[in-house]
Design an enzyme around this catalytic site. Structure first.
Site, PDB file in Angstrom:
ATOM      1  CG  MET A 121       0.550   2.104  -1.775  1.00 21.14           C
ATOM      2  SD  MET A 121      -0.535   3.041  -0.676  1.00 21.14           S
ATOM      3  CE  MET A 121      -2.141   2.616  -1.350  1.00 21.14           C
ATOM      4  CG  HIS A 170      -2.470   0.803  -8.689  1.00 23.24           C
ATOM      5  ND1 HIS A 170      -3.355   1.633  -8.041  1.00 23.24           N
ATOM      6  CD2 HIS A 170      -1.618   1.614  -9.371  1.00 23.24           C
ATOM      7  CE1 HIS A 170      -3.047   2.884  -8.310  1.00 23.24           C
ATOM      8  NE2 HIS A 170      -1.999   2.899  -9.116  1.00 23.24           N
ATOM      9  CB  SER A 216      -8.811  -2.036  -3.406  1.00 21.97           C
ATOM     10  OG  SER A 216      -7.597  -1.758  -2.735  1.00 21.97           O
ATOM     11  CG  MET A 247      -0.028   3.693  -6.338  1.00 26.36           C
ATOM     12  SD  MET A 247      -1.376   3.963  -5.168  1.00 26.36           S
ATOM     13  CE  MET A 247      -1.862   2.256  -4.876  1.00 26.36           C
ATOM     14  CG  ASP A 270      -4.162  -0.428  -4.085  1.00 31.43           C
ATOM     15  OD1 ASP A 270      -4.047   0.024  -5.241  1.00 31.43           O
ATOM     16  OD2 ASP A 270      -5.255  -0.560  -3.518  1.00 31.43           O
ATOM     17  CG  ASP A 296      -7.883   2.656  -7.415  1.00 34.48           C
ATOM     18  OD1 ASP A 296      -8.615   2.756  -6.417  1.00 34.48           O
ATOM     19  OD2 ASP A 296      -6.738   2.165  -7.367  1.00 34.48           O
ATOM     20  N   GLY A 297     -10.781   4.744  -6.728  1.00 35.00           N
ATOM     21  CA  GLY A 297     -10.870   5.744  -5.676  1.00 35.00           C
ATOM     22  C   GLY A 297     -12.268   6.273  -5.471  1.00 35.00           C
ATOM     23  CG  MET A 333      -4.756   6.971  -9.823  1.00 37.06           C
ATOM     24  SD  MET A 333      -5.282   5.471  -8.962  1.00 37.06           S
ATOM     25  CE  MET A 333      -5.524   6.071  -7.283  1.00 37.06           C
ATOM     26  CG  HIS A 351      -6.890  -2.819  -7.419  1.00 34.22           C
ATOM     27  ND1 HIS A 351      -6.596  -2.567  -8.742  1.00 34.22           N
ATOM     28  CD2 HIS A 351      -6.347  -1.794  -6.713  1.00 34.22           C
ATOM     29  CE1 HIS A 351      -5.920  -1.451  -8.840  1.00 34.22           C
ATOM     30  NE2 HIS A 351      -5.734  -0.959  -7.618  1.00 34.22           N
TER      31      HIS A 351
END
Length: 218
Positions: free
Chosen positions: A34, A63, A7, A65, A32, A172-173, A134, A30
């Site tokens: 947001m 991804h 990520s 969000m 992200d 993920d996480g 997640m 990846h």
């Protein structure tokens, strides 16, 4: 087949092109996205993702969000993302959205927050190419892996195998060489890792260590 998708949330945003080169041995990057509404953080938008696609040596695993993915997600597919994942909690018409992503040329992914059960979505798994469970609350990098998500990962993987579907389970996480083993044992095959890759002196070594640890648990 184990896949490691670092990520760039943990990368140096002032030097993204060189940071992408650091992870050239991974399977995808990846990204992200947001929006400061669905999650409290604000990161990258469509123009930046388009530019990342132009310079990335790896396919983009985006991804989202964000609120209103029904409106925005297809644009990321049209921008060249290989995979676009939306959140079940934010989508108004997830089946229609998944089909729209595929029509736009991307693999369709759907994400579930840690407290969101998988069972209401089992009937639509055939519409997806990937299910993202997640393993932290979405919105911030550097969080610790939530073991309470492992039963959900296992249930999802078992349902997919039972239905004979080709989609994969991504997590993920909080992914490290330790937690990746537990996630892989539960049935995940695609792993998003941020801090454990970009925080390492040698990202390629970190990627290989994660890959080896995941493979050893299967």
């Amino acid at each position: 087949m184990i896949r490691i998708n670092p990520s760039i949330l943990s990368a140096d945003f002032a030097n993204l092109e060189s940071e992408l080169q650091r992870i050239g041995t991974a399977d995808a990057v990846h990204v992200d996205v947001m929006d400061n509404h669905f999650v409290p953080n604000l990161t990258l938008g469509l123009p930046v993702v388009q530019r990342i696609h132009e310079v990335s040596p790896l396919p983009l695993d985006v991804h989202l969000m964000i609120e209103d993915p029904d409106r925005w997600a297809p644009q990321y597919a049209e921008a060249g993302a290989a995979s676009v994942t939306f959140h079940a909690e934010a989508a108004a018409a997830p089946v229609r959205l998944a089909r729209g992503l595929r029509d736009a040329g991307a693999r369709a992914g759907m994400a579930l927050r840690p407290a969101t059960p998988v069972e209401p979505y089992l009937d639509m798994l055939a519409e997806l190419d990937m299910l993202l469970v997640m393993t932290v609350e979405p919105g911030f990098g550097g969080q610790s892996f939530l073991d309470l998500t492992l039963p959900k990962i296992r249930r999802a993987a078992e349902a997919i195998r039972g239905a004979g579907l080709p989609l994969v389970v991504q997590v993920d996480g909080g992914i490290t060489t330790e937690t990746i083993q537990r996630a892989a044992d539960a049935g995940a095959t695609v792993f998003v890792a941020g801090s454990s890759v970009y925080g390492a002196d040698d990202a390629a070594v970190a990627i290989e260590s994660l890959r080896t640890a995941a493979a050893a648990s299967r």
